[in-house]
Scaffold this motif. Structure first.
Motif, PDB file in Angstrom:
ATOM      1  N   TYR A  94       0.838  -1.200   0.000  1.00 37.68           N
ATOM      2  CA  TYR A  94       0.000   0.000   0.000  1.00 37.68           C
ATOM      3  C   TYR A  94       0.875   1.253   0.000  1.00 37.68           C
ATOM      4  CZ  TYR A  94      -3.452  -3.462   1.546  1.00 37.68           C
ATOM      5  OH  TYR A  94      -4.261  -4.571   1.647  1.00 37.68           O
ATOM      6  N   ARG A  97       2.314   6.564   2.458  1.00 44.03           N
ATOM      7  CA  ARG A  97       1.745   7.569   3.365  1.00 44.03           C
ATOM      8  C   ARG A  97       0.258   7.304   3.608  1.00 44.03           C
ATOM      9  NH1 ARG A  97       5.565   9.564   0.286  1.00 44.03           N
ATOM     10  NH2 ARG A  97       4.165   9.893  -1.470  1.00 44.03           N
ATOM     11  N   THR A  98      -0.086   6.038   3.801  1.00 43.45           N
ATOM     12  CA  THR A  98      -1.468   5.656   4.089  1.00 43.45           C
ATOM     13  C   THR A  98      -1.523   4.888   5.400  1.00 43.45           C
ATOM     14  OG1 THR A  98      -1.359   3.502   2.964  1.00 43.45           O
ATOM     15  CG2 THR A  98      -1.877   5.424   1.600  1.00 43.45           C
ATOM     16  N   ASP A  99      -2.729   4.702   5.900  1.00 39.58           N
ATOM     17  CA  ASP A  99      -2.908   3.964   7.156  1.00 39.58           C
ATOM     18  C   ASP A  99      -2.490   2.500   7.018  1.00 39.58           C
ATOM     19  OD1 ASP A  99      -3.901   6.246   8.344  1.00 39.58           O
ATOM     20  OD2 ASP A  99      -6.016   5.692   8.061  1.00 39.58           O
ATOM     21  N   LEU A 100      -2.538   1.966   5.814  1.00 40.36           N
ATOM     22  CA  LEU A 100      -2.202   0.559   5.590  1.00 40.36           C
ATOM     23  C   LEU A 100      -0.754   0.366   5.159  1.00 40.36           C
ATOM     24  CD1 LEU A 100      -5.432  -0.588   3.685  1.00 40.36           C
ATOM     25  CD2 LEU A 100      -4.793  -1.148   6.030  1.00 40.36           C
ATOM     26  N   SER A 103       1.145  -2.700   6.395  1.00 40.18           N
ATOM     27  CA  SER A 103       0.477  -3.998   6.386  1.00 40.18           C
ATOM     28  C   SER A 103       1.254  -4.980   5.517  1.00 40.18           C
ATOM     29  CB  SER A 103      -0.947  -3.862   5.839  1.00 40.18           C
ATOM     30  OG  SER A 103      -1.713  -3.000   6.656  1.00 40.18           O
TER      31      SER A 103
END
Length: 375
Positions: A94, A97-100, A103
């Motif tokens: 992902y 610079r994302t929340d995921l 992951s």
């Protein structure tokens, strides 16, 4: 090209068939034309060695997740300090610079998260994964394009940049090229999905003695095919007369082709289709790929000799350059085979190299490089 591996080696060195530890079939093809250095990047001196390596590099590519990159100090901000022209390509599942961003994900996860796995539910009534590693390969092509574009800019401006290539993003774009369909418009002007593809009858057709792919495409192709089948009236059938109608009725159309195909042998269909320029092909069995006439003509499976692994087959890079043909310049290296050589080129003295080996900051050996051209 230098591949920086952990001291235990890249995971693919332990997957699948092999003659010696760490030299699997995947390794032989994935790591050809590369040199290998095994570095412990958790050690300050290991990271220092990496920084030395990027001083003269055009591009560094990593699939480490953002948190791991930050923890190790392998960030664009840090590495560009020692090489302002450096291009850094990051390719995790992902966006960085994302929340995921952190992951974990591998090819099956990316197929699921990008919508690829659920597309087959529209066709067969159940989700499934492609029977090949597709996301990794699609993303690799995006990395190559992104890296080359950034390097060209760096040659002009003297400044590199970071290029983030999230795997899920790349596969969503890949899947929506044909399938966004009527949902391209806001509000929608038609259905989602390309109906020519999302039908259960889209599959190879059984012939009198085997299988074939017959794919009439143009209006003329279909007129010729129906005439060959002894069903010329179908060319004027409102369901099949025009391309959009054919796509809307693709299940019925391909079902008709399937019934027709059974009345001739595969070879008969190939000859007739070639005569009328109707696209058609027999089905290649990859397990016997070396026996295929086209593969032999193009020399797409080449036998070469590895200095430690013996005879093996390589699949050449599928690009024909008129001025700079691509060849096999290096066989896949053993883990850390080029560690000492690479460190010496980065300016380390023999004593410093020996010290890094002794402290297990670096591992491997350094035989003379292989130089076998692959015609």
């Amino acid at each position: 090209m230098v591949k920086v591996e952990p001291l235990e080696g890249d995971m693919t060195r332990g997957i699948g068939a092999r003659r010696h530890a760490g030299m699997t079939a995947m390794t032989l093809n994935l790591q050809r034309n590369k040199r290998s250095i095994a570095l412990n990047l958790r050690e300050p001196d290991g990271l220092a060695a990496l920084r030395r390596l990027v001083e003269d590099a055009d591009v560094i590519v990593t699939n480490l997740r953002p948190r791991s990159r930050e923890r190790l100090g392998i960030t664009y901000a840090a590495l560009s300090e020692c090489n302002p022209r450096l291009v850094m390509c990051t390719a995790q599942a992902y966006g960085s610079r994302t929340d995921l961003a952190d992951s974990p994900a591998y090819d099956d996860i990316v197929q699921a998260a990008s919508g690829a796995a659920l597309l087959t539910d529209r066709v067969h009534g159940r989700p499934s994964y492609a029977p090949y590693v597709i996301a990794d390969k699609v993303v690799a092509l995006h990395i190559a394009v992104g890296a080359l574009a950034a390097v060209l800019r760096a040659r002009v401006t003297g400044r590199g940049q970071s290029v983030d290539i999230p795997m899920v993003d790349a596969m969503i774009a890949f899947n929506l090229v044909e399938h966004l369909g009527g949902h391209t418009f806001d509000p929608p002007e038609g259905d989602f999905g390309w109906s020519r593809i999302l039908v259960s009858e889209r599959r190879p057709h059984r012939t009198a003695d085997g299988w074939i792919c017959i794919m009439p495409y143009s209006d003329q192709n279909w007129r010729d095919f129906f005439a060959l089948a002894g069903r010329p009236e179908l060319a004027d059938d409102p369901r099949f007369r025009e391309v959009n109608e054919r796509h809307r009725n693709m299940d019925e159309l391909l079902g008709t082709v399937s019934r027709i195909a059974r009345h001739r042998t595969t070879e008969e269909w190939l000859e007739l289709c070639a005569k009328h320029e109707i696209p058609a092909s027999e089905l290649l069995d990859l397990a016997a790929v070396g026996e295929d006439d086209y593969v032999r003509e193009r020399n797409l499976l080449r036998s070469v000799e590895h200095p430690s692994e013996g005879r093996y087959f390589v699949t050449p890079t599928p690009m024909d350059f008129s001025e700079t043909p691509i060849g096999l310049t290096r066989h896949a290296p053993r883990l850390g085979e080029n560690s000492a050589e690479i460190l010496a080129q980065a300016g380390y003295s023999p004593a410093e190299v020996a010290d890094l080996f002794a402290r297990r900051v670096v591992a491997g050996d350094h035989p003379a490089p292989v130089n076998e051209e692959c015609a």
